[in-house]
Design a protein around this motif. Structure first.
Motif, PDB file in Angstrom:
ATOM      1  N   GLY A   1     -63.366  -4.522 -31.154  1.00 41.20           N
ATOM      2  CA  GLY A   1     -62.894  -3.413 -31.987  1.00 41.20           C
ATOM      3  C   GLY A   1     -63.789  -2.192 -31.871  1.00 41.20           C
ATOM      4  O   GLY A   1     -63.308  -1.064 -31.755  1.00 41.20           O
ATOM      5  N   LEU A   2     -65.100  -2.417 -31.889  1.00 49.78           N
ATOM      6  CA  LEU A   2     -66.032  -1.298 -31.741  1.00 49.78           C
ATOM      7  C   LEU A   2     -65.910  -0.641 -30.379  1.00 49.78           C
ATOM      8  O   LEU A   2     -65.970   0.593 -30.264  1.00 49.78           O
ATOM      9  CB  LEU A   2     -67.464  -1.776 -31.965  1.00 49.78           C
ATOM     10  CG  LEU A   2     -67.852  -2.055 -33.414  1.00 49.78           C
ATOM     11  CD1 LEU A   2     -69.242  -2.667 -33.480  1.00 49.78           C
ATOM     12  CD2 LEU A   2     -67.796  -0.783 -34.228  1.00 49.78           C
ATOM     13  N   LEU A   3     -65.733  -1.437 -29.337  1.00 47.72           N
ATOM     14  CA  LEU A   3     -65.571  -0.870 -27.995  1.00 47.72           C
ATOM     15  C   LEU A   3     -64.307  -0.020 -27.901  1.00 47.72           C
ATOM     16  O   LEU A   3     -64.312   1.045 -27.279  1.00 47.72           O
ATOM     17  CB  LEU A   3     -65.541  -1.980 -26.951  1.00 47.72           C
ATOM     18  CG  LEU A   3     -66.877  -2.674 -26.685  1.00 47.72           C
ATOM     19  CD1 LEU A   3     -66.682  -3.855 -25.745  1.00 47.72           C
ATOM     20  CD2 LEU A   3     -67.876  -1.704 -26.099  1.00 47.72           C
ATOM     21  N   VAL A   4     -63.243  -0.477 -28.518  1.00 53.66           N
ATOM     22  CA  VAL A   4     -61.989   0.287 -28.498  1.00 53.66           C
ATOM     23  C   VAL A   4     -62.174   1.611 -29.233  1.00 53.66           C
ATOM     24  O   VAL A   4     -61.732   2.665 -28.759  1.00 53.66           O
ATOM     25  CB  VAL A   4     -60.842  -0.544 -29.117  1.00 53.66           C
ATOM     26  CG1 VAL A   4     -59.617   0.309 -29.393  1.00 53.66           C
ATOM     27  CG2 VAL A   4     -60.493  -1.708 -28.208  1.00 53.66           C
ATOM     28  N   ILE A   5     -62.853   1.567 -30.382  1.00 48.52           N
ATOM     29  CA  ILE A   5     -63.077   2.798 -31.148  1.00 48.52           C
ATOM     30  C   ILE A   5     -63.962   3.768 -30.368  1.00 48.52           C
ATOM     31  O   ILE A   5     -63.695   4.973 -30.318  1.00 48.52           O
ATOM     32  CB  ILE A   5     -63.700   2.456 -32.516  1.00 48.52           C
ATOM     33  CG1 ILE A   5     -62.659   1.763 -33.396  1.00 48.52           C
ATOM     34  CG2 ILE A   5     -64.237   3.707 -33.206  1.00 48.52           C
ATOM     35  CD1 ILE A   5     -63.211   1.185 -34.678  1.00 48.52           C
ATOM     36  N   MET A   6     -65.011   3.246 -29.732  1.00 47.85           N
ATOM     37  CA  MET A   6     -65.905   4.113 -28.955  1.00 47.85           C
ATOM     38  C   MET A   6     -65.173   4.720 -27.766  1.00 47.85           C
ATOM     39  O   MET A   6     -65.363   5.889 -27.441  1.00 47.85           O
ATOM     40  CB  MET A   6     -67.137   3.335 -28.495  1.00 47.85           C
ATOM     41  CG  MET A   6     -68.080   3.020 -29.619  1.00 47.85           C
ATOM     42  SD  MET A   6     -69.638   2.188 -29.233  1.00 47.85           S
ATOM     43  CE  MET A   6     -69.471   1.542 -27.627  1.00 47.85           C
TER      44      MET A   6
ATOM     45  N   ALA B   1     -62.866   7.464 -29.106  1.00 51.23           N
ATOM     46  CA  ALA B   1     -63.623   8.651 -29.508  1.00 51.23           C
ATOM     47  C   ALA B   1     -64.153   9.386 -28.277  1.00 51.23           C
ATOM     48  O   ALA B   1     -64.173  10.620 -28.259  1.00 51.23           O
ATOM     49  CB  ALA B   1     -64.773   8.248 -30.421  1.00 51.23           C
ATOM     50  N   GLY B   2     -64.570   8.659 -27.263  1.00 51.73           N
ATOM     51  CA  GLY B   2     -65.081   9.290 -26.052  1.00 51.73           C
ATOM     52  C   GLY B   2     -64.004   9.981 -25.250  1.00 51.73           C
ATOM     53  O   GLY B   2     -64.241  11.005 -24.621  1.00 51.73           O
ATOM     54  N   SER B   3     -62.804   9.446 -25.262  1.00 57.31           N
ATOM     55  CA  SER B   3     -61.735  10.062 -24.488  1.00 57.31           C
ATOM     56  C   SER B   3     -61.130  11.254 -25.208  1.00 57.31           C
ATOM     57  O   SER B   3     -60.392  12.026 -24.613  1.00 57.31           O
ATOM     58  CB  SER B   3     -60.656   9.031 -24.172  1.00 57.31           C
ATOM     59  OG  SER B   3     -60.015   8.604 -25.362  1.00 57.31           O
ATOM     60  N   ALA B   4     -61.450  11.438 -26.492  1.00 58.63           N
ATOM     61  CA  ALA B   4     -60.936  12.595 -27.228  1.00 58.63           C
ATOM     62  C   ALA B   4     -61.597  13.878 -26.742  1.00 58.63           C
ATOM     63  O   ALA B   4     -60.992  14.944 -26.784  1.00 58.63           O
ATOM     64  CB  ALA B   4     -61.161  12.413 -28.722  1.00 58.63           C
ATOM     65  N   VAL B   5     -62.836  13.794 -26.277  1.00 57.95           N
ATOM     66  CA  VAL B   5     -63.550  14.969 -25.759  1.00 57.95           C
ATOM     67  C   VAL B   5     -63.606  14.834 -24.244  1.00 57.95           C
ATOM     68  O   VAL B   5     -64.434  14.138 -23.703  1.00 57.95           O
ATOM     69  CB  VAL B   5     -64.970  15.050 -26.349  1.00 57.95           C
ATOM     70  CG1 VAL B   5     -65.695  16.264 -25.796  1.00 57.95           C
ATOM     71  CG2 VAL B   5     -64.927  15.077 -27.852  1.00 57.95           C
ATOM     72  N   THR B   6     -62.689  15.477 -23.590  1.00 60.50           N
ATOM     73  CA  THR B   6     -62.615  15.409 -22.136  1.00 60.50           C
ATOM     74  C   THR B   6     -62.915  16.784 -21.543  1.00 60.50           C
ATOM     75  O   THR B   6     -62.772  17.798 -22.227  1.00 60.50           O
ATOM     76  CB  THR B   6     -61.215  14.951 -21.685  1.00 60.50           C
ATOM     77  OG1 THR B   6     -60.264  15.901 -22.172  1.00 60.50           O
ATOM     78  CG2 THR B   6     -60.881  13.573 -22.201  1.00 60.50           C
TER      79      THR B   6
END
Length: 54
Positions: free
Chosen positions: A20-25, A28-33
């Motif tokens: 779950g944490l990996l999916v959230i990270m 969140a990381g793909s939101a800033v491209t």
């Protein structure tokens, strides 16, 4: 025997939390491209060089 069963259940919960944490990270990381950052620069704008003390 009971301890093994409890350990496996705890391991399953920990694995679920880690996934779950990996999916959230990742989300969140793909939101800033780079495309969203470069979209803030408008076409047709000029960059003016600045000089200090010269």
């Amino acid at each position: 025997m009971i301890h093994i069963k409890e350990s496996l259940q705890r391991l399953g919960k920990i694995k679920a939390y880690v996934i779950g944490l990996l999916v959230i990270m990742f989300a969140a990381g793909s939101a800033v491209t780079p495309t969203s950052v470069s979209a803030a620069v408008q076409l047709g704008t000029q960059v003016m060089p600045l000089s200090y003390g010269g």
